[in-house]
Design a protein around this motif. Sequence first.
Motif, short mmCIF file in Angstrom:
data_model
loop_
_atom_site.label_atom_id
_atom_site.label_comp_id
_atom_site.label_asym_id
_atom_site.label_seq_id
_atom_site.Cartn_x
_atom_site.Cartn_y
_atom_site.Cartn_z
N ASP A 117 0.81 -1.16 0.04
CA ASP A 117 -0.05 -0.20 0.01
C ASP A 117 0.77 1.29 -0.11
O ASP A 117 0.33 2.39 0.09
CB ASP A 117 -0.98 -0.20 1.12
N LYS A 118 2.39 1.03 0.00
CA LYS A 118 3.16 2.43 0.15
C LYS A 118 3.57 2.81 -1.36
O LYS A 118 3.60 3.95 -1.62
CB LYS A 118 4.26 1.91 0.92
N VAL A 119 3.20 2.00 -2.32
CA VAL A 119 3.71 2.26 -3.59
C VAL A 119 2.60 2.71 -4.44
O VAL A 119 1.56 1.91 -4.74
CB VAL A 119 4.43 1.17 -4.23
N LYS A 120 2.59 3.78 -4.87
CA LYS A 120 1.25 4.49 -5.60
C LYS A 120 1.49 4.54 -7.19
O LYS A 120 2.38 4.34 -7.54
CB LYS A 120 1.03 5.77 -5.07
N ALA A 121 0.33 4.48 -7.80
CA ALA A 121 0.32 4.29 -9.19
C ALA A 121 1.01 5.74 -9.75
O ALA A 121 1.18 6.56 -9.13
CB ALA A 121 -1.12 4.12 -10.00
N VAL A 122 1.46 5.54 -11.03
CA VAL A 122 2.09 6.80 -11.71
C VAL A 122 0.75 7.79 -12.25
O VAL A 122 -0.14 7.22 -12.92
CB VAL A 122 3.03 6.64 -12.96
N LYS A 123 0.72 8.95 -11.87
CA LYS A 123 -0.09 9.84 -12.15
C LYS A 123 0.11 10.36 -13.63
O LYS A 123 1.12 11.02 -13.74
CB LYS A 123 -0.56 10.87 -11.09
N ALA A 124 -1.04 10.21 -14.36
CA ALA A 124 -0.71 11.05 -15.60
C ALA A 124 -2.02 11.51 -16.05
O ALA A 124 -2.98 10.66 -15.96
CB ALA A 124 -0.10 9.81 -16.68
N LYS A 125 -2.10 12.44 -17.11
CA LYS A 125 -3.34 13.04 -17.53
C LYS A 125 -3.45 12.48 -18.97
O LYS A 125 -2.50 12.74 -19.86
CB LYS A 125 -3.35 14.53 -17.76
N VAL A 126 -4.45 11.31 -18.97
CA VAL A 126 -4.46 10.64 -20.31
C VAL A 126 -5.48 11.33 -21.19
O VAL A 126 -6.37 11.69 -20.89
CB VAL A 126 -4.87 9.34 -20.06
#
Length: 330
Positions: free
Chosen positions: A129-138
């Motif tokens: 739960d510490k590693v988050k997804a990469v945020k990107a504006k798709v």
Amino acid sequence: MTNLTIASQVGILPLSQPLDDVYSGLIASVHKKTTQSTYKQGIKHFCYYLLTGEVVKGIKVNLSEYQIKWVISDYLKLDAKTANAYLGSYRTAMIEAGYSSNSINVKIASVKALVRYAFDFEQCSFLLDKVKAVKAKVYRDTKGTTPDNINAMLSLPDTLTVKGKRDYAILRLLWDNGLRRSEVSNLNIEDFNPSNRTLRIMSKGKIDPEYVYLSNKTIEAVEAWLSVRYQPSNSSLFISLDNASNGHPLSDKSVYRLVKKYSSEIPSGKVLSPHQIRHSSITALLEATNGNVRLAQKFSRHSNLNTLMIYDDNRVALQQEAVNILSSLA
């Protein structure tokens, strides 16, 4: 009622899938073949990183299932801090290697699904739960095409022919109901219920079927197709009519090619995919209802309302563009 007699000395049967075989257990728990494949590829890629410390874009990872299970077994023995650190460094390595945000997030999600499965069956003591997804504006091209171009495309199939009747029915379903191409290709004859004006479909990501309402035009189109559809051994609503696969279920790739063919014949339009017809339907509905997102959500069967806001944002953007053009003229 049949009575079953079991010998008193026989114990319960062993599990067909040992609890500690987390990898096989996860794959078996997923009903969709595409998701199974995604998980396998993502987990294998992560195991390769754990073994080599390398992420090289484009390289084909060759690991046997035995090696994958061996690496997973070692990884699940780690403490939470170390396990999250490994996944975090893997995420960083993929970013540095130039992977897209979507590719990174799919691989991370595959590893998280594995660990969640192991945690639920008490085969590890941590969650990732510490590693988050990469945020990107798709960017999503949700504009599709205009209703006029759709009308022009609907006029192209020769409905005096068997193929024309089939193609017209498919195009009506894509436009009137915003169906995805997989939803069209997976239809069976019994899914069509003209008396109730409904069609039973298997929606994206759903286990249970859904029912969609059909317009008069769509009902007439499907009935016209069924009146000339000969009866091969399968019950698929739409079948192939070409020489190579005549009578076989129509594949989703064939639906894609069908839409591409007809849309390419519209001089003022652009070449479309089935999903772009869906985009067009949703955008046209929003336009006709002055942005009724709730209604569009019911139509599109999107579970996330934010997805519909992308379509409405594009509609508003076009209005703004029109206003600015008119303002510059006077």
